[in-house]
Design a protein around this motif. Structure first.
Motif, PDB file in Angstrom:
ATOM      1  N   THR A 130       0.847  -1.192   0.000  1.00  0.00           N
ATOM      2  CA  THR A 130       0.000   0.000   0.000  1.00  0.00           C
ATOM      3  C   THR A 130       0.882   1.240   0.000  1.00  0.00           C
ATOM      4  O   THR A 130       1.604   1.489   0.959  1.00  0.00           O
ATOM      5  CB  THR A 130      -0.922   0.015   1.219  1.00  0.00           C
ATOM      6  OG1 THR A 130      -1.739  -1.150   1.205  1.00  0.00           O
ATOM      7  CG2 THR A 130      -1.801   1.258   1.199  1.00  0.00           C
ATOM      8  N   PRO A 131       0.853   2.048  -1.045  1.00  0.00           N
ATOM      9  CA  PRO A 131       1.747   3.204  -1.115  1.00  0.00           C
ATOM     10  C   PRO A 131       1.116   4.450  -0.506  1.00  0.00           C
ATOM     11  O   PRO A 131      -0.082   4.524  -0.286  1.00  0.00           O
ATOM     12  CB  PRO A 131       1.942   3.365  -2.623  1.00  0.00           C
ATOM     13  CG  PRO A 131       0.622   2.954  -3.189  1.00  0.00           C
ATOM     14  CD  PRO A 131       0.095   1.853  -2.289  1.00  0.00           C
ATOM     15  N   SER A 132       1.962   5.418  -0.226  1.00  0.00           N
ATOM     16  CA  SER A 132       1.483   6.749   0.128  1.00  0.00           C
ATOM     17  C   SER A 132       1.235   7.491  -1.177  1.00  0.00           C
ATOM     18  O   SER A 132       2.165   7.724  -1.947  1.00  0.00           O
ATOM     19  CB  SER A 132       2.516   7.481   0.989  1.00  0.00           C
ATOM     20  OG  SER A 132       2.105   8.800   1.227  1.00  0.00           O
ATOM     21  N   SER A 148       2.714   8.564  -6.100  1.00  0.00           N
ATOM     22  CA  SER A 148       2.760   7.638  -4.972  1.00  0.00           C
ATOM     23  C   SER A 148       4.191   7.232  -4.675  1.00  0.00           C
ATOM     24  O   SER A 148       5.101   7.432  -5.493  1.00  0.00           O
ATOM     25  CB  SER A 148       1.912   6.397  -5.265  1.00  0.00           C
ATOM     26  OG  SER A 148       2.438   5.696  -6.378  1.00  0.00           O
ATOM     27  N   LYS A 150       6.002   3.941  -2.141  1.00  0.00           N
ATOM     28  CA  LYS A 150       5.884   2.911  -1.132  1.00  0.00           C
ATOM     29  C   LYS A 150       6.880   3.148   0.011  1.00  0.00           C
ATOM     30  O   LYS A 150       7.908   3.771  -0.170  1.00  0.00           O
ATOM     31  CB  LYS A 150       6.144   1.531  -1.739  1.00  0.00           C
ATOM     32  CG  LYS A 150       5.103   1.072  -2.743  1.00  0.00           C
ATOM     33  CD  LYS A 150       5.440  -0.328  -3.243  1.00  0.00           C
ATOM     34  CE  LYS A 150       4.392  -0.807  -4.244  1.00  0.00           C
ATOM     35  NZ  LYS A 150       4.702  -2.170  -4.740  1.00  0.00           N
ATOM     36  N   TYR A 153       4.394   6.598   5.422  1.00  0.00           N
ATOM     37  CA  TYR A 153       3.035   6.685   5.945  1.00  0.00           C
ATOM     38  C   TYR A 153       2.037   7.030   4.838  1.00  0.00           C
ATOM     39  O   TYR A 153       2.260   7.949   4.053  1.00  0.00           O
ATOM     40  CB  TYR A 153       2.942   7.771   7.026  1.00  0.00           C
ATOM     41  CG  TYR A 153       3.690   7.436   8.281  1.00  0.00           C
ATOM     42  CD1 TYR A 153       3.376   6.300   9.022  1.00  0.00           C
ATOM     43  CD2 TYR A 153       4.692   8.279   8.755  1.00  0.00           C
ATOM     44  CE1 TYR A 153       4.062   6.002  10.178  1.00  0.00           C
ATOM     45  CE2 TYR A 153       5.372   7.980   9.913  1.00  0.00           C
ATOM     46  CZ  TYR A 153       5.063   6.841  10.624  1.00  0.00           C
ATOM     47  OH  TYR A 153       5.736   6.540  11.765  1.00  0.00           O
ATOM     48  N   GLU A 154       0.950   6.300   4.837  1.00  0.00           N
ATOM     49  CA  GLU A 154      -0.115   6.623   3.903  1.00  0.00           C
ATOM     50  C   GLU A 154      -0.888   7.851   4.377  1.00  0.00           C
ATOM     51  O   GLU A 154      -1.423   8.610   3.585  1.00  0.00           O
ATOM     52  CB  GLU A 154      -1.062   5.429   3.746  1.00  0.00           C
ATOM     53  CG  GLU A 154      -2.189   5.697   2.751  1.00  0.00           C
ATOM     54  CD  GLU A 154      -3.153   4.533   2.672  1.00  0.00           C
ATOM     55  OE1 GLU A 154      -3.061   3.639   3.528  1.00  0.00           O
ATOM     56  OE2 GLU A 154      -3.990   4.519   1.763  1.00  0.00           O
ATOM     57  N   ASN A 172      -6.454   9.831  -1.111  1.00  0.00           N
ATOM     58  CA  ASN A 172      -5.340   8.897  -0.929  1.00  0.00           C
ATOM     59  C   ASN A 172      -5.480   7.693  -1.852  1.00  0.00           C
ATOM     60  O   ASN A 172      -6.300   7.694  -2.791  1.00  0.00           O
ATOM     61  CB  ASN A 172      -5.248   8.477   0.536  1.00  0.00           C
ATOM     62  CG  ASN A 172      -6.509   7.765   1.015  1.00  0.00           C
ATOM     63  OD1 ASN A 172      -7.364   7.383   0.219  1.00  0.00           O
ATOM     64  ND2 ASN A 172      -6.616   7.603   2.322  1.00  0.00           N
ATOM     65  N   HIS A 173      -4.721   6.664  -1.568  1.00  0.00           N
ATOM     66  CA  HIS A 173      -4.720   5.467  -2.419  1.00  0.00           C
ATOM     67  C   HIS A 173      -6.087   4.773  -2.442  1.00  0.00           C
ATOM     68  O   HIS A 173      -6.424   4.126  -3.428  1.00  0.00           O
ATOM     69  CB  HIS A 173      -3.639   4.492  -1.914  1.00  0.00           C
ATOM     70  CG  HIS A 173      -3.518   3.249  -2.731  1.00  0.00           C
ATOM     71  ND1 HIS A 173      -2.926   3.219  -3.970  1.00  0.00           N
ATOM     72  CD2 HIS A 173      -3.937   1.965  -2.481  1.00  0.00           C
ATOM     73  CE1 HIS A 173      -2.963   1.997  -4.453  1.00  0.00           C
ATOM     74  NE2 HIS A 173      -3.575   1.205  -3.581  1.00  0.00           N
ATOM     75  N   HIS A 174      -6.865   4.935  -1.360  1.00  0.00           N
ATOM     76  CA  HIS A 174      -8.181   4.298  -1.271  1.00  0.00           C
ATOM     77  C   HIS A 174      -9.305   5.261  -1.652  1.00  0.00           C
ATOM     78  O   HIS A 174     -10.462   5.031  -1.281  1.00  0.00           O
ATOM     79  CB  HIS A 174      -8.410   3.776   0.143  1.00  0.00           C
ATOM     80  CG  HIS A 174      -7.395   2.749   0.570  1.00  0.00           C
ATOM     81  ND1 HIS A 174      -7.407   1.458   0.118  1.00  0.00           N
ATOM     82  CD2 HIS A 174      -6.318   2.858   1.392  1.00  0.00           C
ATOM     83  CE1 HIS A 174      -6.397   0.788   0.657  1.00  0.00           C
ATOM     84  NE2 HIS A 174      -5.716   1.620   1.431  1.00  0.00           N
ATOM     85  N   ASN A 194      -1.197  14.224   4.627  1.00  0.00           N
ATOM     86  CA  ASN A 194      -0.100  13.367   4.156  1.00  0.00           C
ATOM     87  C   ASN A 194       1.182  14.196   4.053  1.00  0.00           C
ATOM     88  O   ASN A 194       1.663  14.481   2.952  1.00  0.00           O
ATOM     89  CB  ASN A 194      -0.449  12.743   2.802  1.00  0.00           C
ATOM     90  CG  ASN A 194       0.590  11.728   2.362  1.00  0.00           C
ATOM     91  OD1 ASN A 194       1.422  11.288   3.151  1.00  0.00           O
ATOM     92  ND2 ASN A 194       0.560  11.365   1.084  1.00  0.00           N
TER      93      ASN A 194
END
Length: 388
Positions: A130-132, A148, A150, A153-154, A172-174, A194
């Motif tokens: 899961t990358p930031s 992004s 890796k 912290y995300e 963010n990534h999600h 972030n």
């Protein structure tokens, strides 16, 4: 080769776990790259570094508290400010300036004032898949809007906000919002959850340096002043101005509790510092038992009819009383003795002389009549009463 990669990953993990966000730090967790790019992004505008609390800087800097169009950038793990700092930050924005906050944990008071909420999930640090990431939602920025990295912290994300004055700028990534703009008065407040996207590790990867341009593209093109904060990166502040005491005093309930504790402690010290001891009871005044003794002795000998013996006992008791009461020698009962006793006892000279003459008479006589004994008793009794 594999061992070398593992070693580099271990070094990176160690460096990134200590993100300083300092503008002088060239390590992966520092912001040396971001700070040095600011001057180029804002047309050569010199960046001023702030190392004091916002309130102190705001009230002493004329350009901050009176001017418009300034940009204040704060990058830190957490923003933990005082009530005065938050009030002055909002006053700074309301008059036509911009405040850019890149923090993992915004101040609780500031969140309430802005009407936003942040998730309380624990942020995990790892080199996992899961990358930031920063995904910018503005379609005018361009197609390639995802940046992004890796291993860092995300970051957290917003769970609630006031949509009437808040605009989501990135997710963010999600696909959860982590970058917003809040319109406040004449200015804007940017909150980015972030701050790792400002670190050297993030910006030096691939084309991520463009991410910094996208983030700051929402700010003024030509700000009247650019300020970089270095104070809130530290728990106690670089100059020691921010203390645990200020953290406690920022909450009214805790402030009242602390002042009440100090007041109670002061009262305890004032009243309990005195040496404790039991109350000393009053010492009873020694009673003069001479009269009782004489009366008891007189009753005993009077019943036996031995007047001379009784008179001698009365004489011995009287001379003992004179010695212990007035500290006079009774070896010679002469004129000098009578004069001294009269002065010390405060009795008339004639009274003392009559007692002494009665003593001489008793010592020289074989018999003592009842009348003489009664008169001698009355004189001694009166002497005792008057010299208590």
């Amino acid at each position: 080769m594999i061992a070398g990669n593992q070693s580099r990953n271990a070094d990176a993990r160690q460096d990134l776990s200590k993100q300083s966000f300092s503008h002088k730090d060239k390590l992966p967790g520092g912001c040396y790259v971001a700070y040095n790019c600011l001057q180029h992004l804002f047309n050569g505008e010199a960046v001023k570094v702030v190392t004091k609390p916002f309130t102190r800087t705001y009230r002493k800097n004329v350009y901050l508290n009176r001017g418009e169009g300034s940009l204040y950038i704060l990058v830190a793990d957490k923003l933990y400010a005082s009530q005065k700092d938050i009030d002055d930050m909002l006053r700074f924005v309301r008059t036509g300036n911009q405040l850019f906050l890149a923090v993992n944990r915004p101040d609780s008071i500031l969140k309430v004032r802005l009407g936003v909420a942040v998730n309380d999930e624990r942020m995990l640090f790892s080199l996992a898949s899961t990358p930031s990431a920063e995904h910018y939602v503005n379609p005018y920025i361009g197609a390639d809007t995802v940046f992004s990295r890796k291993g860092i912290y995300e970051g957290r994300y917003f769970t609630a906000m006031d949509t009437s004055n808040t605009t989501i700028l990135a997710t963010n990534h999600h696909q959860r919002p982590n970058f917003i703009r809040v319109s406040y008065g004449k200015g804007d407040i940017f909150v980015l959850l972030n701050p790792s996207s400002f670190t050297n590790y993030f910006l030096m990867h691939g084309n991520n340096i463009v991410s910094l341009e996208h983030q700051l593209a929402y700010t003024y093109d030509r700000p009247s002043g650019v300020y970089w904060d270095e104070y809130y990166k530290y728990l106690n502040g670089p100059q020691g101005d921010f203390s645990e005491w200020q953290v406690l005093m920022r909450y009214p309930a805790m402030r009242w509790a602390l002042w009440l504790f100090v007041a109670l402690l002061l009262v305890y010290v004032i009243f309990e510092s005195k040496r404790r001891q039991r109350i000393i009871p009053d010492k009873p005044v020694l009673a003069n038992n001479s009269l009782e003794f004489v009366e008891t002795l007189g009753q005993l000998y009077y019943q036996q009819g031995n007047n001379r013996n009784l008179a001698q006992k009365m004489t011995l008791h009287w001379t003992e009383y004179v010695r212990t009461r007035f500290y006079l020698s009774t070896q010679h009962l002469n004129a000098a003795f009578i004069d001294t006793l009269a002065r010390k006892s405060g009795q008339p000279y004639a009274v003392v002389r009559e007692i002494v003459e009665s003593i001489h008479h008793i010592q020289l006589s074989d018999q003592v009549s009842d009348a003489d004994l009664q008169q001698f008793y009355r004189n001694i009794h009166q002497f005792y009463l008057n010299t208590k």
